[in-house]
Design a protein around this motif. Structure first.
Motif, PDB file in Angstrom:
ATOM      1  N   LYS A  81       0.628  -1.212  -0.448  1.00  0.00           N
ATOM      2  CA  LYS A  81      -0.282  -0.173   0.122  1.00  0.00           C
ATOM      3  C   LYS A  81       0.819   1.311  -0.144  1.00  0.00           C
ATOM      4  CE  LYS A  81      -4.104  -1.695   2.922  1.00  0.00           C
ATOM      5  NZ  LYS A  81      -5.033  -1.357   3.443  1.00  0.00           N
ATOM      6  N   ILE A  82       0.250   2.299  -0.345  1.00  0.00           N
ATOM      7  CA  ILE A  82       0.974   3.461  -0.269  1.00  0.00           C
ATOM      8  C   ILE A  82      -0.021   4.755   0.303  1.00  0.00           C
ATOM      9  CG2 ILE A  82       2.056   6.103  -1.246  1.00  0.00           C
ATOM     10  CD1 ILE A  82       1.933   3.369  -4.075  1.00  0.00           C
ATOM     11  N   LEU A  83       0.331   5.286   0.885  1.00  0.00           N
ATOM     12  CA  LEU A  83       0.376   6.542   2.016  1.00  0.00           C
ATOM     13  C   LEU A  83       1.088   7.637   1.375  1.00  0.00           C
ATOM     14  CD1 LEU A  83      -1.000   7.462   4.351  1.00  0.00           C
ATOM     15  CD2 LEU A  83       0.932   7.961   5.981  1.00  0.00           C
ATOM     16  N   ARG A  84      -0.790   8.705   0.989  1.00  0.00           N
ATOM     17  CA  ARG A  84      -0.416  10.042   0.762  1.00  0.00           C
ATOM     18  C   ARG A  84      -1.232  10.918   1.219  1.00  0.00           C
ATOM     19  NH1 ARG A  84      -3.781  13.591  -2.538  1.00  0.00           N
ATOM     20  NH2 ARG A  84      -2.393  15.286  -3.501  1.00  0.00           N
ATOM     21  N   MET A  85      -0.343  12.112   2.250  1.00  0.00           N
ATOM     22  CA  MET A  85      -0.390  12.990   3.533  1.00  0.00           C
ATOM     23  C   MET A  85      -0.784  14.448   2.857  1.00  0.00           C
ATOM     24  SD  MET A  85       0.871  11.837   7.026  1.00  0.00           S
ATOM     25  CE  MET A  85       2.062  11.655   6.798  1.00  0.00           C
ATOM     26  N   GLU A  86      -1.580  14.942   2.494  1.00  0.00           N
ATOM     27  CA  GLU A  86      -1.768  16.217   1.657  1.00  0.00           C
ATOM     28  C   GLU A  86      -1.901  17.181   3.180  1.00  0.00           C
ATOM     29  OE1 GLU A  86      -3.741  19.497  -1.047  1.00  0.00           O
ATOM     30  OE2 GLU A  86      -4.786  17.185  -0.723  1.00  0.00           O
ATOM     31  N   ARG A  87      -1.110  17.797   3.605  1.00  0.00           N
ATOM     32  CA  ARG A  87      -1.624  19.371   5.084  1.00  0.00           C
ATOM     33  C   ARG A  87      -1.739  20.639   3.923  1.00  0.00           C
ATOM     34  NH1 ARG A  87      -0.496  17.421  10.014  1.00  0.00           N
ATOM     35  NH2 ARG A  87       0.676  19.529  10.332  1.00  0.00           N
ATOM     36  N   PHE A  88      -2.495  21.081   5.135  1.00  0.00           N
ATOM     37  CA  PHE A  88      -2.695  22.902   4.318  1.00  0.00           C
ATOM     38  C   PHE A  88      -3.290  23.046   5.704  1.00  0.00           C
ATOM     39  CE2 PHE A  88      -6.043  19.732   3.896  1.00  0.00           C
ATOM     40  CZ  PHE A  88      -7.208  20.504   4.482  1.00  0.00           C
ATOM     41  N   LEU A  89      -2.700  24.564   5.975  1.00  0.00           N
ATOM     42  CA  LEU A  89      -3.352  25.374   6.833  1.00  0.00           C
ATOM     43  C   LEU A  89      -4.947  25.849   6.859  1.00  0.00           C
ATOM     44  CD1 LEU A  89      -0.377  28.051   7.487  1.00  0.00           C
ATOM     45  CD2 LEU A  89      -0.993  26.844   8.782  1.00  0.00           C
ATOM     46  N   HIS A  90      -5.448  25.582   7.486  1.00  0.00           N
ATOM     47  CA  HIS A  90      -6.696  26.499   7.352  1.00  0.00           C
ATOM     48  C   HIS A  90      -6.999  26.958   8.793  1.00  0.00           C
ATOM     49  CE1 HIS A  90     -11.506  26.014   6.014  1.00  0.00           C
ATOM     50  NE2 HIS A  90     -11.385  25.804   8.141  1.00  0.00           N
ATOM     51  N   GLY A  91      -6.456  28.607   8.758  1.00  0.00           N
ATOM     52  CA  GLY A  91      -6.426  29.825   8.930  1.00  0.00           C
ATOM     53  C   GLY A  91      -5.237  28.993   9.914  1.00  0.00           C
ATOM     54  N   ILE A  92      -4.941  29.326  10.905  1.00  0.00           N
ATOM     55  CA  ILE A  92      -3.637  28.769  11.922  1.00  0.00           C
ATOM     56  C   ILE A  92      -3.722  27.490  11.871  1.00  0.00           C
ATOM     57  CG2 ILE A  92      -3.848  31.752  12.536  1.00  0.00           C
ATOM     58  CD1 ILE A  92      -4.627  30.453  15.350  1.00  0.00           C
ATOM     59  N   ILE A  93      -4.962  26.687  12.084  1.00  0.00           N
ATOM     60  CA  ILE A  93      -4.736  25.297  12.139  1.00  0.00           C
ATOM     61  C   ILE A  93      -3.992  24.291  10.837  1.00  0.00           C
ATOM     62  CG2 ILE A  93      -6.227  23.319  13.548  1.00  0.00           C
ATOM     63  CD1 ILE A  93      -5.936  25.914  14.837  1.00  0.00           C
ATOM     64  N   PHE A  94      -3.161  23.313  11.593  1.00  0.00           N
ATOM     65  CA  PHE A  94      -2.677  22.731  10.099  1.00  0.00           C
ATOM     66  C   PHE A  94      -3.774  21.916  10.004  1.00  0.00           C
ATOM     67  CE2 PHE A  94       1.826  23.807  10.074  1.00  0.00           C
ATOM     68  CZ  PHE A  94       1.948  23.782   8.857  1.00  0.00           C
ATOM     69  N   GLN A  95      -4.788  21.203   9.106  1.00  0.00           N
ATOM     70  CA  GLN A  95      -5.475  19.918   8.456  1.00  0.00           C
ATOM     71  C   GLN A  95      -4.348  19.123   7.541  1.00  0.00           C
ATOM     72  OE1 GLN A  95      -8.916  21.679   7.216  1.00  0.00           O
ATOM     73  NE2 GLN A  95      -9.741  22.167   9.061  1.00  0.00           N
ATOM     74  N   THR A  96      -5.144  17.621   7.614  1.00  0.00           N
ATOM     75  CA  THR A  96      -4.496  16.630   6.714  1.00  0.00           C
ATOM     76  C   THR A  96      -5.619  15.611   5.887  1.00  0.00           C
ATOM     77  OG1 THR A  96      -2.565  16.138   8.096  1.00  0.00           O
ATOM     78  CG2 THR A  96      -2.874  14.321   6.499  1.00  0.00           C
ATOM     79  N   ASP A  97      -5.238  15.839   4.714  1.00  0.00           N
ATOM     80  CA  ASP A  97      -5.841  14.867   3.979  1.00  0.00           C
ATOM     81  C   ASP A  97      -5.128  13.161   3.755  1.00  0.00           C
ATOM     82  OD1 ASP A  97      -8.195  16.810   3.667  1.00  0.00           O
ATOM     83  OD2 ASP A  97      -8.242  17.256   1.283  1.00  0.00           O
ATOM     84  N   ILE A  98      -6.014  12.502   3.867  1.00  0.00           N
ATOM     85  CA  ILE A  98      -4.994  11.443   4.093  1.00  0.00           C
ATOM     86  C   ILE A  98      -5.552  10.246   3.249  1.00  0.00           C
ATOM     87  CG2 ILE A  98      -4.119   9.684   5.187  1.00  0.00           C
ATOM     88  CD1 ILE A  98      -3.685  11.348   8.134  1.00  0.00           C
ATOM     89  N   GLU A  99      -5.014   9.589   2.281  1.00  0.00           N
ATOM     90  CA  GLU A  99      -5.647   8.908   0.974  1.00  0.00           C
ATOM     91  C   GLU A  99      -4.294   7.637   1.330  1.00  0.00           C
ATOM     92  OE1 GLU A  99      -6.930  12.121  -2.345  1.00  0.00           O
ATOM     93  OE2 GLU A  99      -5.316  10.861  -2.492  1.00  0.00           O
ATOM     94  N   VAL A 100      -4.854   6.615   0.927  1.00  0.00           N
ATOM     95  CA  VAL A 100      -4.354   4.969   0.854  1.00  0.00           C
ATOM     96  C   VAL A 100      -4.656   4.405  -0.571  1.00  0.00           C
ATOM     97  CG1 VAL A 100      -3.932   2.380   1.632  1.00  0.00           C
ATOM     98  CG2 VAL A 100      -3.681   5.132   3.787  1.00  0.00           C
ATOM     99  N   TYR A 101      -3.424   4.084  -1.353  1.00  0.00           N
ATOM    100  CA  TYR A 101      -3.559   2.727  -2.444  1.00  0.00           C
ATOM    101  C   TYR A 101      -3.626   1.797  -2.692  1.00  0.00           C
ATOM    102  CZ  TYR A 101      -2.430   1.796  -7.546  1.00  0.00           C
ATOM    103  OH  TYR A 101      -2.335   1.715  -8.584  1.00  0.00           O
TER     104      TYR A 101
END
Length: 407
Positions: free
Chosen positions: A163-183
């Motif tokens: 499997k592959i893990l992909r993490m996309e981190r981005f700022l929402h205001g001043i809070i870090f949020q994370t989108d996580i996908e698994v292939y």
């Protein structure tokens, strides 16, 4: 009786003891052997076990988006014979439509697990590559890949698939949020695991940078995730709730079987600083490089052991190295630009790789018990001292693992 007439199970046993690089050459000698070497899963499993047992690994280094074999000569180092290193034999990654053309794909980052290399390219493509078999599998995105994405390659021991893990981190205001996908290699598709969940930890990743978390500044260096026994680990830091401007380093893990994150305590004490992760030559155990806060010319390498029954991880000190000349460690300690390392326990030395700096243009160093040596290596080198990406040195175990095709 010739080897061609031997029973297949005996041929498998014989071939399982031949180095993977040599087996790759044997594929062209016989269509039967080509089929056996390429598709026989029993052979791949036996060969992987033998390769780990006999430590038939290579060292690879990523320099200026190209991958090279590194050959160290440490014979006689304990008798004051000067060590040497050569960077040779480039592993060339070709594009999906290149066939026999000269198109070469630049590699921005690479993750190694079980003889497979997960490479993210300069033009934001993703590919799984077995250089030994010459096989590639280009992974299409669910939407699109980004340069800031963080990837990991591991193994699901329940479903028996990579499997592959992909993490996309981005700022929402001043809070870090994370989108996580698994292939999933068997379904040939991405699946969203977590969307936009806030996390109070930061993975120590990329070139030196300043990053704002909840209005505070965290300055970290460069590290790579390491995959061991199916799981992937990163150096990370977590915010201490009582002190919003303080962050505690820890070891972040991702279990590909349960698809969950976990945390592991660090070795050492509060006066040691974690610098980088590596794996043993056999690829079976995780290693960590730390240095003392007060004894900055002393470096410890710790090795992790995981209980098969409980899954708990424990640490033991593998090696301590230092340099008696305190001035040399300023050259060695340019870790703000990143460091990667290997350990030769028998020779009692630390092999490190870092970006050229104002003190030295050399990128490969050896530190033992009381002695530090910069190696003027032969072969490929960073083209620019300041603009080149940080080189990445890692252990690679060639294998016959076939890249799983989708159903």
């Amino acid at each position: 009786m010739t080897i061609r007439n031997l029973p297949e199970d005996l041929v498998v046993e014989i071939l399982s003891r031949v180095p993977a690089v040599s087996l790759a050459r044997l594929r062209s000698t016989s269509s039967k052997w080509n089929t056996l070497i390429k598709y026989e899963r029993v052979l791949a499993k036996k060969h992987s076990a033998n390769a780990l047992m006999h430590s038939s690994s290579l060292a690879l280094v990523l320099i200026d988006y190209r991958l090279y074999v590194v050959r160290f000569n440490l014979h006689g180092i304990q008798s004051n014979v000067a060590p040497s290193v050569k960077v040779t034999d480039q592993f060339i990654l070709k594009g999906p439509l290149s066939n026999n053309s000269s198109e070469e794909v630049g590699i921005r980052n690479v993750i190694h697990y079980d003889g497979l290399l997960l490479c993210s390219s300069n033009d934001n493509r993703l590919v799984v590559w077995n250089p030994c078999l010459g096989e590639t599998r280009w992974i299409q995105p669910r939407n699109s890949y980004k340069e800031s994405d963080l990837y990991a390659l591991g193994y699901d021991n329940i479903s028996s698939c990579y499997k592959i893990l992909r993490m996309e981190r981005f700022l929402h205001g001043i809070i870090f949020q994370t989108d996580i996908e698994v292939y999933d290699f068997t379904s040939n598709s991405w699946r969203v695991v977590i969307v936009g969940k806030s996390r109070n930890w930061v993975i120590i990743y990329g070139e030196t940078y300043d990053i704002s978390v909840n209005g505070h500044i965290v300055i970290w260096g460069h590290t790579h995730g390491m995959s061991v026994n199916g799981d992937t680990y990163w150096l990370a830091s977590v915010q201490i709730l009582e002190h919003e401007d303080h962050y505690q380093p820890f070891l972040l893990s991702f279990d590909f079987s349960t698809e969950r994150f976990g945390s592991v305590s660090l070795p050492g004490d509060v006066y040691t600083i974690p610098l980088a992760l590596s794996v043993t030559r056999q690829g079976r155990q995780l290693c960590m490089l730390l240095h003392g806060f007060f004894k900055s010319n002393v470096y410890d390498i710790w090795i992790a052991s995981k209980s098969e029954s409980t899954g708990a991880m424990s640490w033991s000190k593998l090696l301590t190295v230092w340099d008696d000349d305190i001035h040399n460690h300023f050259r060695f300690r340019q870790f703000g630009n990143g460091v990667s390392f290997l350990t030769d326990y028998e020779k009692e030395v630390l092999l490190s790789c870092n970006k050229p700096n104002q003190y030295s243009k050399n990128i490969i160093n050896i530190m033992g018990k009381g002695k530090y040596t910069e190696l003027e290596h032969h072969g490929a080198k960073p083209t620019h001292v300041h603009d080149s990406p940080t080189p990445f040195l890692f252990s690679y175990v060639p294998s016959l693992v076939q890249i799983q095709q989708g159903i």
